[in-house]
Design a protein around this motif. Structure first.
Motif: not given
Length: 581
Positions: A506, A510, A547, A549-551, A557
């Motif tokens: 994460s 960021n 954006s 994101q973790s998948r 993703k």
């Protein structure tokens, strides 16, 4: 919002002026009415006092004359003159008495009468020959006080004295003298009161009968006499009869035990004041209409023009630089309007110059970004060819063909944007080449049909997929899935790239998002994403974003959101029209 302080203050001042004038007039009217009523009361009271005083003096004079007559020697001896041997003396004395009575009547007035009665001889001498006297009247009428009597519808007042003054035994009475006055005398008294012009008067007797020179409504007399204050000797009050107000004044006449009453119609008395009131009302109405006209003129020539100018200034502040004042005020505002139009014209010219310069700068920046992404893509393709030259000549041939088709496509396009279906077509070729390198690589492309013809910058998706293969799939055993999805919503279009590679923690996600949103970036692994983000911001502004994101369970993703706009073709169509900057 503009505050029309001057206009509001002028209207308020006008309203206050009208209000003050109305209040002052009302107060003045009340004061004048009070003064006139007071003057009416004082004048009527003085008139009544004077009339009663004169009336009392006349009655007192009659009383004195009656007493003088009763004590006159000739009158006393008249009843015994028959004792003389000759009747000549009796006749002479009668003649003397008649002359004396006429002289007394001439002194006091023709409306008065004197009558002498001698009970012993039953003789009567009177200055009023029209009245028939009866001895019974002389005997039973009250003595030494005034009395009233009605005879044939006519009112008469009388005063009797006797000689001697004791009347308990009438046979001892030698002479009776009566002084009387007729209704004509009362008419003179009432006419004197009525001579003021507005008053009417009548005499209210103790037997609850009334006498007046003019006809008086019985309801008026009833309204007056039933007032509790009417029992007093004198006073005044206001009554209302048949919807008309009257000012009533009265005074007690002790001699005849009656009251003299005067009443005045207030509306008639206050008629001159009402005329002035109507004139003032007319002046106030004229002032009010003048105020309305002034307020209209102020609104039409001040507030309306000011509001129009303020609206144009607001439009100019909101970016409508082509706005102009078109009305003709035909007053001082024309100068302001012309100056505003000249200022707006200059501002529009300056904004357009600045915008064109800014647009050229953005185009230069985009060309620079495009020039950077193209060599970057070329380097990656060449490195791939070198790495695959010995292992898979077929992959080298496919990559070379793909690279040739790409640069042929790029060199033929005259715009800086490409339709999404062309980008997807190129992306399929690229994934086919990558699948030759990695046999485990599979991909799925699912794009909504309505998104085929939206415009995006070239090489928007390829660098993201390349990063997913090199930094994600190649670094995790068993990975090899790429999914490209296109979704359309009411607000935007979404392009989603998913992989099942290694993924990122994460905090690194960021850091990556922070770095690609910086205005400048050095050479790094996130350079491709930064370049894509900058080109999207160049065309779509702040409404677009990327954006990451973790998948689940593995991989990343990446979602690109593009605002739902009409088809954007190139930078030339991004130039706004005049006034729409």
């Amino acid at each position: 919002m503009i505050k029309y302080k001057i206009f509001n203050k002028l209207v308020l001042a006008l309203f206050i002026l009208l209000l003050v004038c109305s209040v002052l007039f009302t107060i003045t009217q009340k004061i004048n009415e009070s003064i006139m009523r007071k003057n009416l009361e004082e004048s009527t009271k003085k008139q009544l006092d004077y009339s009663v005083e004169q009336f009392e003096k006349d009655l007192h004079q009659l009383e004195v004359m009656s007493i003088l007559l009763i004590n006159d020697r000739s009158i006393k001896s008249f009843s015994t003159s028959y004792d003389f041997s000759s009747r000549i003396d009796h006749l002479l004395k009668r003649k003397y008495v008649e002359e004396k009575l006429k002289i007394q009547q001439n002194v006091i007035g023709s409306n008065h009468a004197f009558t002498i009665y001698w009970p012993q001889t039953n003789e009567i001498i009177s200055t009023n020959q029209e009245i028939e006297y009866d001895a019974y009247d002389f005997i039973h009428t009250p003595k030494n006080k005034w009395f009233s009597k009605w005879s044939g519808g006519s009112l008469t007042f009388g005063f009797m004295v006797t000689s001697p003054l004791t009347i308990n035994h009438f046979e001892n009475v030698n002479t009776i003298v009566e002084a009387s006055f007729s209704a004509e005398f009362l008419d003179n008294v009432l006419d004197l009161i009525n001579a003021s012009g507005n008053a009417n008067s009548f005499i209210y007797l103790s037997d609850k009968t009334s006498y007046a020179t003019n006809e008086i409504n019985d309801s008026m007399i009833s309204e007056i006499t039933k007032k509790p204050s009417f029992n007093q000797d004198s006073g005044s009050f206001i009554i209302e009869n048949q919807d008309i107000k009257y000012a009533v004044h009265y005074r007690y006449i002790s001699s005849i035990d009656a009251k003299i009453v005067g009443y005045t119609e207030l509306d008639s008395f206050l008629a001159p004041l009402n005329d002035i009131k109507y004139l003032v009302y007319l002046c106030l109405f004229t002032l009010f209409m003048t105020g309305i006209l002034m307020a209209y003129l102020l609104h039409r020539h001040l507030r309306y023009n000011m509001k129009h100018l303020v609206n144009k200034i607001d439009q100019l502040g909101k970016g409508a630089y082509d706005t102009r004042v078109t009305i003709q005020a035909n007053n001082e505002f024309d100068y302001l309007f012309s100056r505003f139009n000249r200022m707006a014209q200059k501002i529009q010219a300056l904004i357009e110059d600045v915008y064109i310069a800014k647009l050229r700068t953005r185009e230069a920046q985009y060309k620079h970004l495009q020039s950077q992404i193209n060599p970057h893509f070329l380097y990656n393709c060449l490195f791939y060819i070198v790495s695959m030259a010995k292992r898979s000549p077929e992959a080298v041939t496919t990559m070379a063909n793909n690279l040739a088709r790409y640069y042929r496509y790029i060199t033929k396009k005259n715009t800086d944007l490409t339709e999404l279906h062309d980008e997807i077509s190129f992306l399929r070729n690229y994934l086919e080449v990558q699948s030759l390198r990695n046999s485990q690589l599979t991909y799925k492309i699912n794009i909504a049909k309505e998104m085929d013809h939206i415009f995006i910058p070239p090489l928007t998706l390829q660098p993201i997929i390349e990063n997913a293969i090199l930094h994600g799939i190649d670094n995790r055993r068993g990975a090899g899935e790429i999914i490209v999805t296109g979704e359309a919503t009411n607000e935007c279009y979404r392009l989603i790239i998913e992989d099942d590679g290694k993924g990122l923690p994460s905090f690194e996600i960021n850091q990556l998002l922070h770095s690609i949103n910086q205005p400048n970036i050095g050479e790094s692994e996130s350079y491709g994403l930064w370049n894509i983000n900058q080109r999207l911001l160049h065309y779509y502004g702040e409404q677009t974003n990327i954006s990451i994101q973790s998948r689940n369970p593995n991989g990343l993703k990446v979602t690109i959101s593009i605002p739902r706009l009409s088809k954007i073709r190139d930078n030339r169509q991004l130039v706004p029209k005049k006034g729409a900057i």
